[in-house]
Design an enzyme around this catalytic site. Structure first.
Site, mmCIF file in Angstrom:
data_model
loop_
_atom_site.group_PDB
_atom_site.id
_atom_site.type_symbol
_atom_site.label_atom_id
_atom_site.label_comp_id
_atom_site.label_asym_id
_atom_site.label_seq_id
_atom_site.Cartn_x
_atom_site.Cartn_y
_atom_site.Cartn_z
ATOM 1 N NE ARG A 73 36.900 45.970 43.017
ATOM 2 C CZ ARG A 73 36.625 46.295 41.752
ATOM 3 N NH1 ARG A 73 35.521 46.934 41.458
ATOM 4 N NH2 ARG A 73 37.456 45.978 40.783
ATOM 5 N N GLY A 105 43.769 41.240 44.825
ATOM 6 C CA GLY A 105 43.039 41.587 46.046
ATOM 7 C C GLY A 105 42.143 40.440 46.481
ATOM 8 C CB THR A 127 42.221 41.885 35.949
ATOM 9 O OG1 THR A 127 42.331 43.269 35.576
ATOM 10 C CG2 THR A 127 43.626 41.334 36.105
ATOM 11 C CB ALA A 188 48.784 54.386 17.866
ATOM 12 C CB THR A 252 33.316 49.698 25.303
ATOM 13 O OG1 THR A 252 34.580 50.340 25.234
ATOM 14 C CG2 THR A 252 32.214 50.734 25.232
HETATM 15 P P1 ADP Z 1 40.846 42.470 42.664
HETATM 16 O O1 ADP Z 1 40.570 41.071 43.076
HETATM 17 O O2 ADP Z 1 40.382 42.752 41.286
HETATM 18 O O3 ADP Z 1 42.276 42.879 42.932
HETATM 19 P P2 ADP Z 1 39.940 44.069 44.936
HETATM 20 O O4 ADP Z 1 41.314 44.483 45.331
HETATM 21 O O5 ADP Z 1 38.868 45.098 44.907
HETATM 22 O O6 ADP Z 1 39.869 43.418 43.496
HETATM 23 O O7 ADP Z 1 39.495 42.886 45.935
HETATM 24 C C1 ADP Z 1 38.284 42.217 45.721
HETATM 25 C C2 ADP Z 1 37.718 41.814 47.049
HETATM 26 O O8 ADP Z 1 38.620 40.937 47.734
HETATM 27 C C3 ADP Z 1 37.490 42.952 48.024
HETATM 28 O O9 ADP Z 1 36.272 43.635 47.789
HETATM 29 C C4 ADP Z 1 37.445 42.206 49.354
HETATM 30 O O10 ADP Z 1 36.199 41.592 49.548
HETATM 31 C C5 ADP Z 1 38.452 41.092 49.131
HETATM 32 N N1 ADP Z 1 39.738 41.429 49.772
HETATM 33 C C6 ADP Z 1 40.748 42.161 49.258
HETATM 34 N N2 ADP Z 1 41.765 42.282 50.146
HETATM 35 C C7 ADP Z 1 41.377 41.607 51.249
HETATM 36 C C8 ADP Z 1 41.973 41.335 52.537
HETATM 37 N N3 ADP Z 1 43.194 41.798 52.835
HETATM 38 N N4 ADP Z 1 41.274 40.593 53.419
HETATM 39 C C9 ADP Z 1 40.050 40.128 53.118
HETATM 40 N N5 ADP Z 1 39.439 40.345 51.941
HETATM 41 C C10 ADP Z 1 40.082 41.071 51.022
#
Ligand code: ADP
Length: 327
Positions: A73, A105, A127, A188, A252
């Site tokens: 991240r 994200g 994920t 379950a 795990t």
């Molecule tokens: P996921 O991709 O699993 O949803 P995260 O939400 O932690 O994981 O986002 C992963 C990475 O994407 C963040 O650590 C950041 O670097 C980047 N990121 C997320 N949102 C933004 C944003 N609005 N602008 C720029 N980078 C972002």
């Protein structure tokens, strides 16, 4: 001259990323592209950890969980000044296309990056939580389900030999997918997820009646979203007189030898992603919906929360609502 293309992993790692890297290198070469690895996600983009990839980098990795190129991240990537550095690192190597394995994200970040830099990307939903809107399947889920199945099958062996209630806590962030599918497929007695709210007290009479008819163990699968595993274990002890144990499966669930399905899905996702970039798609996510691959916009996957499939939920209600409890 051949075009250059890079791949990176962002956010939580999943089993299936290594098969995706292997396919990426092979399919890039098959299309006369020069493949590059970006190590450690957006952090590596900023720190210029971008290296040419070859067949030898991916030999033997198909059987391994995690990701050979690391994931991360990155708080820095949220700042435009660092994104400018990242874009410059790609430009100086002539890389104009990126495949990104990550969650919503990561795709949101990439969309911002594309708008500023013009560097095209295609996202591959990855994920174990299976909680990305617009796709029925995210890379890594099948392997995670296999890990949970093995754990619950083994817990059942000991539970059935010793009068106990076992509470198995699964991952999934706010999504009950892993817990529900695991509870259904492991037999379950109880499944608690945010999407099917229930009052545990309502099971008491039914479970007590099962106990008096000879049941001598219980397996409950509880989603981490509810933060309720200890409470449920205490409830079994207090209300039903069962010794209870909590088993938090934790990380795990992220690891392990990628399942056949995840290997195949990795190959398919990567193939679609590279095809899309070569066809000129600039900012899309390749999704798998109703047995078909479809490209979606970032808004489609990142603006709306994921909702568990209604058919699966109705299976869950049919099996686990207190009113359906078999006396
Ligand atoms: P996921 O991709 O699993 O949803 P995260 O939400 O932690 O994981 O986002 C992963 C990475 O994407 C963040 O650590 C950041 O670097 C980047 N990121 C997320 N949102 C933004 C944003 N609005 N602008 C720029 N980078 C972002």
């Amino acid at each position: 001259m051949n075009q250059n293309i890079a791949i990176l992993c962002s956010g939580g790692d999943v089993s299936g990323m290594n098969p995706a890297l292997k396919r990426f290198v092979e399919y890039a070469f098959a299309n006369n592209l020069n493949p590059f690895f970006v190590y450690h996600g957006y952090e590596g983009l900023i720190d210029d950890r971008i290296v040419p990839a070859g067949y030898s980098d991916v030999s033997g990795i198909i059987t391994r969980g995690g990701t050979k190129i690391g994931s991360a991240r990155s708080e820095r990537f949220k700042e435009s000044s660092y994104r400018r550095v990242a874009a410059e690192n790609l430009r100086k190597r002539g890389i104009s296309m990126l495949v990104v394995l990550g969650g919503d994200g990561s795709f949101r970040g990439m969309e911002q990056f594309y708008k500023e830099s013009g560097i095209a990307f295609c996202g591959i939903p990855s994920t174990i939580d299976n909680d990305i809107n617009g796709t029925d399947y995210c890379l890594g889920v099948d392997t995670a389900l296999g890990v949970i199945r093995n754990a619950i099958d083994q817990i059942r062996d000991t539970a059935s030999s010793f009068r106990r209630a076992f509470v198995v806590e699964t991952m999934g962030r706010n999504c009950g997918y892993l817990a529900l599918v695991s509870a259904l497929t492991s037999g379950a007695e109880l499944c608690l997820i945010p999407e099917i709210p229930v009052d545990i007290e309502e099971y008491k009479e039914c479970f007590a009646s099962q106990t008096s008819s000879g049941r001598d163990y219980f397996i409950a699968v509880v989603s981490e979203a509810l933060n309720a595993s200890s409470t449920v274990a205490e409830w079994f002890e207090r209300e039903l007189g069962f010794e209870a144990r909590v088993n938090v499966l934790g990380h795990t669930q992220r690891g392990g030898n990628p399942s056949v399905y995840d290997r195949l899905m990795a190959y398919r996702f990567v193939t679609y992603a590279i095809d899309a970039l070569l066809a000129g798609k600039t900012d899309s996510v390749i999704c798998y919906t109703k047995s078909h691959f479809v490209f979606r916009t970032i808004d489609e996957v990142a603006l709306h929360p994921y909702r568990l499939d209604e058919e699966l939920l109705s299976l869950g209600r049919g099996q686990f609502l207190p009113s359906r409890c078999q006396r």
